[in-house]
Design an enzyme around this catalytic site. Structure first.
Site, PDB file in Angstrom:
ATOM      1  CD  GLU A 173      -2.433   1.534   2.654  1.00  0.00           C
ATOM      2  OE1 GLU A 173      -1.766   1.519   3.711  1.00  0.00           O
ATOM      3  OE2 GLU A 173      -3.660   1.742   2.631  1.00  0.00           O
ATOM      4  NE  ARG A 188      -1.722   5.993   4.744  1.00  0.00           N
ATOM      5  CZ  ARG A 188      -1.949   5.968   6.047  1.00  0.00           C
ATOM      6  NH1 ARG A 188      -2.125   4.836   6.676  1.00  0.00           N
ATOM      7  NH2 ARG A 188      -2.055   7.097   6.728  1.00  0.00           N
ATOM      8  CD  GLU A 220     -12.268   8.050   6.790  1.00  0.00           C
ATOM      9  OE1 GLU A 220     -11.888   6.887   6.646  1.00  0.00           O
ATOM     10  OE2 GLU A 220     -13.441   8.405   6.605  1.00  0.00           O
ATOM     11  CG  HIS A 236      -9.800   4.320   8.366  1.00  0.00           C
ATOM     12  ND1 HIS A 236     -10.125   4.383   7.041  1.00  0.00           N
ATOM     13  CD2 HIS A 236      -8.767   3.463   8.468  1.00  0.00           C
ATOM     14  CE1 HIS A 236      -9.311   3.599   6.362  1.00  0.00           C
ATOM     15  NE2 HIS A 236      -8.476   3.022   7.195  1.00  0.00           N
ATOM     16  CE  LYS A 294      -8.585  -0.688   3.962  1.00  0.00           C
ATOM     17  NZ  LYS A 294      -7.558   0.370   3.778  1.00  0.00           N
TER      18      LYS A 294
END
Ligand SMILES: O=C1C[C@@](O)(C(=O)O)C[C@@H](O)[C@@H]1O
Length: 266
Positions: free
Chosen positions: A59, A61, A102, A159, A186
């Site tokens: 991932e 970021r 988030e 999130h 997710k």
């Protein structure tokens, strides 16, 4: 929507075009975030992770760069993602811009978010892009459409770094993520007590049994660690582990997650 489209929307498996990797089947895939503060540092991390056989996906970021608000910066970031894609051909590559609200490292106005994410979809190669469901349908619809047209899958994520919402809210969020076009759904929550972790796992298992997914769910912090290794049983198809720097509280080392996934699977 045709029956085939409906079927696709509730598919339990997402297949990465061109790479044949199937998310939602077999043992959960292990993802690691590349979190450098410069493009060079991120690329360095990608190269290191590309060589680790325990890592299934990387991932990026991109919010850690705290950039991407003008044309030059966007050009630099889209170039970085293309370099990362080329450097890790055997891994699932995910581009993520996690915003401050988030738990991310940078904040973007709606217009900045739309432009940066839209440019990534248009000019960069990647397998999956992470979009935050809280941005709302109006902003997300064109991004989802563009991603799908480009053969990029959407991780629709949510999130909560302060608490674990009740079951009804968790279910509603997953449903909304699916409705807004997520290929992978997710939930990341912060537990305050063991029953919060258990609730997240129960909602995950029930959603999976109902055919929703693939899912990526986790309870963060030390209390939630069990949720990062129990996906083989409760139905989270992917899990985030760390190699060096964690990108969220409670992540465990790749080797530990790999070993534990082998213990907690059926
Ligand atoms: O959404 C997630 C999950 C995560 O927050 C975690 O708790 O492991 C880590 C993030 O980098 C990633 O984008």
């Amino acid at each position: 929507m045709s029956a085939a489209d409906t079927e696709k929307k509730i598919s339990r498996t997402y297949v990465i075009p061109g790479k044949g990797k199937r998310i939602g089947e077999g043992a959960p895939g292990i993802l690691v975030s590349a979190t450098g503060r410069t493009p060079e540092a991120i690329l360095e991390a990608v190269k290191r992770l590309a060589a680790d056989p325990a890592v299934d996906g990387i991932e990026l970021r991109l919010d850690h760069l705290d950039s991407g608000r003008n044309s030059d910066q966007i050009l630099e970031i889209t170039g970085l993602v293309n370099q990362a894609y080329a450097a890790a051909p055997d891994k699932i590559l995910i581009a993520t811009v996690r915003t401050g609200k988030e738990g991310g490292e940078a904040s973007y106005t709606a217009a900045e978010y739309l432009r940066l994410l839209g440019s990534l979809i248009r000019y960069s190669r990647m397998d999956l892009i992470d979009l935050e469901v809280s941005r709302g349908e109006e902003l997300l619809a064109p991004l989802v459409e563009a991603a799908h047209a480009a053969g990029i899958g959407v991780i629709m994520s949510s999130h909560n770094f302060s608490e674990t919402p009740d079951s009804e809210k968790l279910r509603e969020t997953l449903e909304l993520e699916r409705k807004l076009g997520g290929d992978i759904l997710k939930l990341a929550v912060m537990p305050r007590k063991a029953s919060d972790v258990a609730r997240l796992l129960l909602v995950t298992a029930e959603a999976r049994e109902a055919g929703l997914g693939p899912l990526v769910t986790m309870a963060m912090g030390p209390l939630g660690s069990i949720s990062r290794v129990s996906g083989g049983i409760f139905g989270s198809a992917l899990t985030f582990a760390m190699s060096g720097t964690a990108s969220a509280p409670g992540q465990m080392a790749v080797e530990d997650v790999k070993r534990s996934l082998g213990l907690f699977s059926v």
